[in-house]
Structures are given as structure tokens and as C-alpha cells.
Design a protein around this motif. Structure first.
Motif, mmCIF file in Angstrom:
data_model
loop_
_atom_site.group_PDB
_atom_site.id
_atom_site.type_symbol
_atom_site.label_atom_id
_atom_site.label_comp_id
_atom_site.label_asym_id
_atom_site.label_seq_id
_atom_site.Cartn_x
_atom_site.Cartn_y
_atom_site.Cartn_z
ATOM 1 N N GLU A 58 3.412 17.007 3.148
ATOM 2 C CA GLU A 58 4.044 15.697 3.296
ATOM 3 C C GLU A 58 3.532 14.981 4.545
ATOM 4 O O GLU A 58 3.322 13.760 4.530
ATOM 5 N N ARG A 59 3.326 15.710 5.607
ATOM 6 C CA ARG A 59 2.796 15.089 6.822
ATOM 7 C C ARG A 59 1.377 14.578 6.612
ATOM 8 O O ARG A 59 1.022 13.493 7.087
ATOM 9 N N MET A 60 0.568 15.339 5.878
ATOM 10 C CA MET A 60 -0.792 14.882 5.607
ATOM 11 C C MET A 60 -0.786 13.637 4.724
ATOM 12 O O MET A 60 -1.557 12.685 4.964
ATOM 13 N N GLN A 61 0.072 13.611 3.724
ATOM 14 C CA GLN A 61 0.159 12.435 2.868
ATOM 15 C C GLN A 61 0.625 11.214 3.648
ATOM 16 O O GLN A 61 0.091 10.104 3.494
ATOM 17 N N GLY A 62 1.616 11.394 4.508
ATOM 18 C CA GLY A 62 2.084 10.287 5.330
ATOM 19 C C GLY A 62 1.027 9.801 6.306
ATOM 20 O O GLY A 62 0.901 8.595 6.565
ATOM 21 N N LEU A 63 0.279 10.733 6.850
ATOM 22 C CA LEU A 63 -0.794 10.348 7.779
ATOM 23 C C LEU A 63 -1.851 9.502 7.093
ATOM 24 O O LEU A 63 -2.255 8.450 7.614
ATOM 25 N N PRO B 107 11.432 4.902 0.298
ATOM 26 C CA PRO B 107 11.156 3.965 1.398
ATOM 27 C C PRO B 107 10.363 4.633 2.517
ATOM 28 O O PRO B 107 10.489 5.836 2.743
ATOM 29 N N ALA B 108 9.542 3.842 3.190
ATOM 30 C CA ALA B 108 8.729 4.310 4.320
ATOM 31 C C ALA B 108 8.729 3.218 5.381
ATOM 32 O O ALA B 108 7.705 2.621 5.695
ATOM 33 N N GLN C 136 2.733 11.645 13.581
ATOM 34 C CA GLN C 136 2.826 12.616 12.494
ATOM 35 C C GLN C 136 2.920 14.040 13.010
ATOM 36 O O GLN C 136 3.533 14.904 12.368
ATOM 37 N N LEU C 137 2.341 14.313 14.170
ATOM 38 C CA LEU C 137 2.459 15.655 14.740
ATOM 39 C C LEU C 137 3.885 15.967 15.167
ATOM 40 O O LEU C 137 4.284 17.138 15.191
ATOM 41 N N ARG C 138 4.654 14.963 15.460
ATOM 42 C CA ARG C 138 6.037 15.175 15.865
ATOM 43 C C ARG C 138 6.978 15.251 14.663
ATOM 44 O O ARG C 138 8.170 15.508 14.826
ATOM 45 N N TRP D 207 0.825 -1.211 0.000
ATOM 46 C CA TRP D 207 0.000 0.000 0.000
ATOM 47 C C TRP D 207 0.859 1.260 0.000
ATOM 48 O O TRP D 207 0.541 2.234 -0.669
ATOM 49 N N PHE D 208 1.963 1.245 0.748
ATOM 50 C CA PHE D 208 2.839 2.418 0.752
ATOM 51 C C PHE D 208 3.486 2.633 -0.607
ATOM 52 O O PHE D 208 3.592 3.765 -1.081
ATOM 53 N N ARG D 209 3.919 1.546 -1.230
ATOM 54 C CA ARG D 209 4.535 1.698 -2.547
ATOM 55 C C ARG D 209 3.512 2.084 -3.591
ATOM 56 O O ARG D 209 3.834 2.810 -4.542
#
Length: 395
Positions: A266-271, A211-212, A257-259, A203-205
């Protein structure tokens, strides 16, 4: 300024005394041309090869004169010198002569020096993204382009199905799930853990985030926690274990993600990617909460559906054939369990979910890694809710 010359015409190599007269019996002197030979200009007189030319003046009276051709000619003994135009006219032997039989040539034209060759143009900067969000394809830069980039540059369809190899792996994994469900919960947990790991990574890819490692590890950990909660609470408390684990993991993901020190986008996409990946990994644990017979029927139906869907058939025909085979496989597997003929309905529902999972894994030029992860896991993961719900209803 002209010099009149005459060229004797000797048909058949005859001498002047034997030649026919000029102009069909007319005297050439009446036109004002003096009769002169080659000897006046210093040219040696040479005869032409002996050839039999027809006598054009046969029957004409002989006037005792050689037939000659009169006209204005160039004096080939004189080579004029061109006068320079970039200064005063030179004197002496370089001055342009003026005499009889000579024509002055036009002044010398000095060609301008050729301009220097233009420098090769610098490589153009990459074109800005268009309305579709993709820039113009280019052959510069990294030479190792992926199949997805090549397909986009060639203008092919944005949907690329995983193919027969990921379908075969999905079928093997589905059969392992069916076999583990028939054996027991702990035997089912072994292929289920593998399914959850592949789901989190794929799903991440699929979302272009690689990489994540932290996000993949977090999502996979959520699936493991859901498995442990189900094994501890029992199958009858499955919904509470799944929903509770999912709620805790969403809160944990938001805190992490807040940290983060990354930008807001980018934080929203990662969340969103982490929450969705964790939700899918936890949702796959629904196989552990479902009725074992339903897991067997559903896994067999998914295995049959993905194999037929990977065959080289037209898209509408492939979809219909995959659903029909999924229903048939469910009926056959149901006959081997307590579901009986109801297994056809469960198999059809599992087949629909499997095709949806394949469609998601095929979106927007996925890479081979996506096909071997999300393309393998999403059909079985997406079928987990149908297996759980219909298994409860039909038994």
C-alpha cells in the motif's frame, strides 16, 4: 377361481325369443358355457334403448335360443379386503376370502415416509480472482453498482471514453487558457490553477485510490509551488523552476510515505500515485512557461480535438478526424497570432497529446468522477510539453 357369467345381447331392444342365435348358427352350449341371465346374480334385467341395429344373423335358422356373450368376469358385488403384510394374518372377517369368482389382490405395499426437504443451500462464497484479476460478477451485496462494474459484468470493452459532456468542459477550459494567455501571465494562472486541481484529483481516482485527501493536497500544492516559482523567476527560467519543484516534491513524498504505518504494498502504491499526480500538476505549469501565442494555439487545438473525438464515429475515423480538426484549428489560431501557418504543426502535436490524455482517462472502466476530472484535465495537461517545446522552436 373364476365365475362364468353371460350377458344377453338384445339388438334393437328385442326379447330373448326374438334375438338371433349366437355365433352364426352355432349353439353356445357346445363350448361349455351355461346359459345364465342377469337374474342369477341379482342384477335387474334392463333393456337397451330402442335403436335400429342391423340384424347380423339374417337368413340363419332359428334355434329358439337368445344370443348371449359368454366370458370370465369380475364379481362386482364382492369387495375384497387386502391382507396386511406387517404382521400375522388377521382372523375373522378381515381374512382374505377364497371363493368362486374372486381374485385376491396383491399384498398392500406400505410406502416409506418421504424424506425431509433439504435445506436451501447457503449463498456461495465469492469466487476467487481469475487470471485477469477480476472475480466473477455477482448480484449480491451492494445493489448500487457503478457503470464500470455493470460494464465489466456484461463483458463490454474496458475502454469507455469520457463522452461529450467532459469534452465540452475541456473545450471551455481550453478557451479560458487561450484567453488568459492572450491577456497575460496572471490571467493565465487562474484557469491553470483549476486545471492543476482537477488533474491531481482525477489521477488519484483513476488509480483506484479514494479518498486520498493528503495525496491530492500534496500533488496540488506541488503545482501551486511551480506556478509561484515561474511567476517569480520569469518565463525564461521556466525549465529550472519546473524541474526544481518536481525534485523537491518527489523527495517530500518519499519522506511522508516512509512515516506511513500501512503495509509495504500500500505504501508503494501510494508513493507512485502521489509522485505521478504531483508530476502532472507541475507539468501543467508548462503552459505558464510557454510562449503566450503557443499557449493560445495549443489550447484551441485541444478544444477542437476533444469535441470531434467525442462524436459517435468509428474509432479510426474519429481519431483521424480529431487530428485533422486539431491541425486546422491550430492553423486558424496561428493566423490570428505571430505563428501563422506554423500553428498547424503545433495544433497537430497538441491534438496528439490530447488524444493520449483521453485514452488514459478512458482506461479500465473509469467512473463518472474520473471522466469529470481526469477526462477533463488530462488532454490539456498532456499537451503542455508540446506547447512549451514547439512554441520555443517555432517562434
Amino acid at each position: 377361481m373364476s365365475n362364468d357369467q353371460q350377458y344377453p345381447y338384445h339388438p334393437g331392444g328385442q326379447g330373448p325369443e326374438e334375438q338371433p342365435q349366437y355365433g352364426y348358427g352355432q349353439d353356445p352350449q357346445q363350448y361349455g358355457y351355461p346359459q345364465q341371465g342377469y337374474q342369477q346374480q341379482g342384477y335387474p334385467q334392463q333393456g337397451y334403448p330402442q335403436q335400429a341395429y342391423p340384424d347380423a344373423s339374417a337368413g340363419q335358422p332359428d334355434q329358439g335360443a337368445a344370443q348371449t356373450w359368454q366370458g370370465q368376469t369380475w364379481d362386482t358385488q364382492y369387495q375384497p379386503t387386502v391382507q396386511r403384510t406387517d404382521g400375522p394374518a388377521p382372523q375373522g372377517e378381515h381374512a382374505a376370502p377364497v371363493g368362486t369368482g374372486s381374485y385376491p389382490l396383491p399384498p398392500e405395499v406400505h410406502a416409506e415416509p418421504a424424506p425431509p426437504a433439504p435445506a436451501p443451500p447457503a449463498p456461495a462464497a465469492p469466487a476467487a480472482s481469475g487470471a485477469d484479476g477480476y472475480s466473477a460478477p455477482t448480484t449480491l451485496g451492494n445493489a448500487r453498482i457503478t457503470d464500470a462494474q455493470r460494464a465489466r459484468a456484461e463483458g463490454r470493452s474496458p475502454i469507455i471514453a469520457p463522452g461529450i459532456q467532459p469534452a465540452a468542459i475541456t473545450a471551455v477550459l481550453g478557451l479560458l487558457l487561450a484567453l488568459g494567455a492572450a491577456i497575460g501571465s496572471y490571467a493565465l494562472a487562474v484557469p491553470l490553477v483549476l486545471l492543476q486541481a482537477v488533474t491531481a484529483a482525477g489521477w488519484f481516482r483513476l488509480n483506484g485510490m479514494w479518498p486520498a485527501r493528503q495525496g491530492i493536497a500534496l500533488a496540488f500544492a506541488g503545482g501551486l509551488v511551480a506556478d509561484v516559482a515561474l511567476l517569480a523567476a520569469g518565463r525564461e527560467n521556466g525549465p529550472a523552476a519546473i524541474i526544481g519543484t518536481l525534485g523537491v516534491w518527489v523527495l517530500l513524498t518519499v519522506v511522508l510515505q516512509l512515516r506511513s504505518r500501512a503495509g509495504a504494498d500500500e505504501r508503494m502504491q501510494g508513493l507512485m500515485a502521489t509522485v505521478a499526480s504531483a508530476a502532472l500538476a507541475v507539468l501543467a505549469a508548462g503552459h505558464l512557461a510557454a510562449v503566450p501565442d503557443a499557449v493560445t494555439v495549443g489550447a484551441v487545438a485541444v478544444a477542437a480535438a476533444v469535441l470531434v473525438r467525442a462524436l459517435p464515429l468509428p474509432a479510426p475515423v474519429s481519431v483521424v478526424a480529431a487530428l485533422a480538426v486539431a491541425a486546422g484549428a491550430g492553423a486558424v489560431a496561428g493566423a490570428a497570432t505571430d505563428l501563422g501557418a506554423k500553428g498547424a504543426l503545433l495544433g497537430l502535436a497538441a491534438g496528439v497529446c490530447a488524444l493520449i490524455g483521453l485514452r488514459v482517462a478512458s482506461y479500465d472502466y473509469p467512473s463518472r468522477f474520473v471522466h469529470m476530472t481526469a477526462g477533463v484535465a488530462l488532454p490539456l495537461t498532456a499537451a503542455a510539453p508540446a506547447v512549451y517545446v514547439l512554441g520555443r522552436v517555432l517562434t
